[in-house]
Design an enzyme around this catalytic site. Structure first.
Site, short mmCIF file in Angstrom:
data_model
loop_
_atom_site.label_atom_id
_atom_site.label_comp_id
_atom_site.label_asym_id
_atom_site.label_seq_id
_atom_site.Cartn_x
_atom_site.Cartn_y
_atom_site.Cartn_z
N ASP A 8 52.56 46.33 37.33
CA ASP A 8 51.19 46.68 36.95
C ASP A 8 50.93 48.11 37.42
O ASP A 8 51.01 48.40 38.62
CB ASP A 8 50.18 45.74 37.61
CG ASP A 8 50.19 44.35 36.97
OD1 ASP A 8 50.98 44.14 36.04
OD2 ASP A 8 49.42 43.49 37.43
N ASP A 129 44.32 36.07 28.05
CA ASP A 129 43.87 35.97 29.44
C ASP A 129 42.62 35.11 29.43
O ASP A 129 41.63 35.46 28.77
CB ASP A 129 43.56 37.35 30.02
CG ASP A 129 44.74 38.30 29.86
OD1 ASP A 129 45.88 37.84 30.03
OD2 ASP A 129 44.51 39.49 29.58
#
Length: 242
Positions: A8, A129
């Protein structure tokens, strides 16, 4: 089952979030290229990258680092975060990204998904998500009214073959994935499902594999030392060959 170690990116560094909270980000490595190389050395066949700055702003912000990673490691990379239009998708595919993940753009612009799939086929994936089974968008800051299963079915009809599913409440917690939601999703569509969020140890990976899930993204568990990537890949591959 394939294991995808995660990178990330925030301001050019590797970070981890807790339950999708950008304010709770923690730097886990200064050099993402070095991290990617280590993943490759430990047997990774595919790497999952998220441009967190891009997810917030709607524009890819870490392309130079991502391009360097691709050139350095020479294994497939999938990328999500801030990809909102076909021009950006074109640019990323040209840069060597193997699979582009659409999230917010997919929910807001079904036409974009249709065009992208028509042009790039399996190189386009969808990132779902979810929070309380509802799809989150805009860097997880906004929760829509769309149920994650309904959205997955809609994307499958368009031609999507790969779905990355994250339960936001589990992400970065090391408390285990949401197996119930994963199971429901895997039974509802024929797409390849990649599990993400909360995976804490090799036992979680074994359970996910037994559910006939296509892949698992592992982030914090690797950085914290809970999972040895090389060992995990060997164990999962060994079970696959039984």
């Amino acid at each position: 089952m394939i294991i995808l170690p995660a990178i990330d990116l925030k301001e050019g560094k590797c970070v981890r979030l807790y339950q999708g909270d950008f304010k709770a980000s923690k730097v886990v490595a200064e050099d993402p290229i070095e991290v990617a190389l280590k993943f490759k050395e430990n047997g990774a066949e595919y790497i999952h990258i998220v441009d967190l700055d891009g997810a917030l702003t709607g524009q890819i912000k870490n392309l130079s680092i991502i391009s360097s990673i691709i050139k350095t490691i020479n294994i497939p990379v999938e990328l999500g975060g801030g990809i909102r239009n076909l021009n950006t998708i074109d640019m990323l595919i040209d840069a060597g990204i193997e699979r582009v993940i659409l999230g917010t753009a997919a929910l807001n612009n079904r036409g974009l998904v249709e065009k992208a799939v028509k042009k790039y086929d399996k190189k386009i994936a969808i990132g779902i998500d979810a929070k309380n089974e509802k799809v989150a968008i805009n860097g997880w800051l906004n929760i829509s009214s769309t149920n994650y299963i309904d959205f997955a079915k809609e994307m499958e009809k368009i031609g999507i073959r790969n779905i990355i599913f994250t339960d936001i409440s589990k992400d970065g917690t090391l408390k285990g994935p949401n197996l119930n939601q994963l199971k429901k999703l895997n039974e509802s569509v024929s797409c390849n499902i990649i599990a993400s969020g909360g995976i804490k140890d090799i036992e979680d990976l074994k359970v996910i594999k037994e559910m006939d899930i296509y892949g698992a993204i592992v982030g914090k568990a690797i950085y914290s030392g809970n999972i040895d990537l090389n060992e995990a890949i060997k164990i999962i591959n060994k079970e696959s060959s039984r």
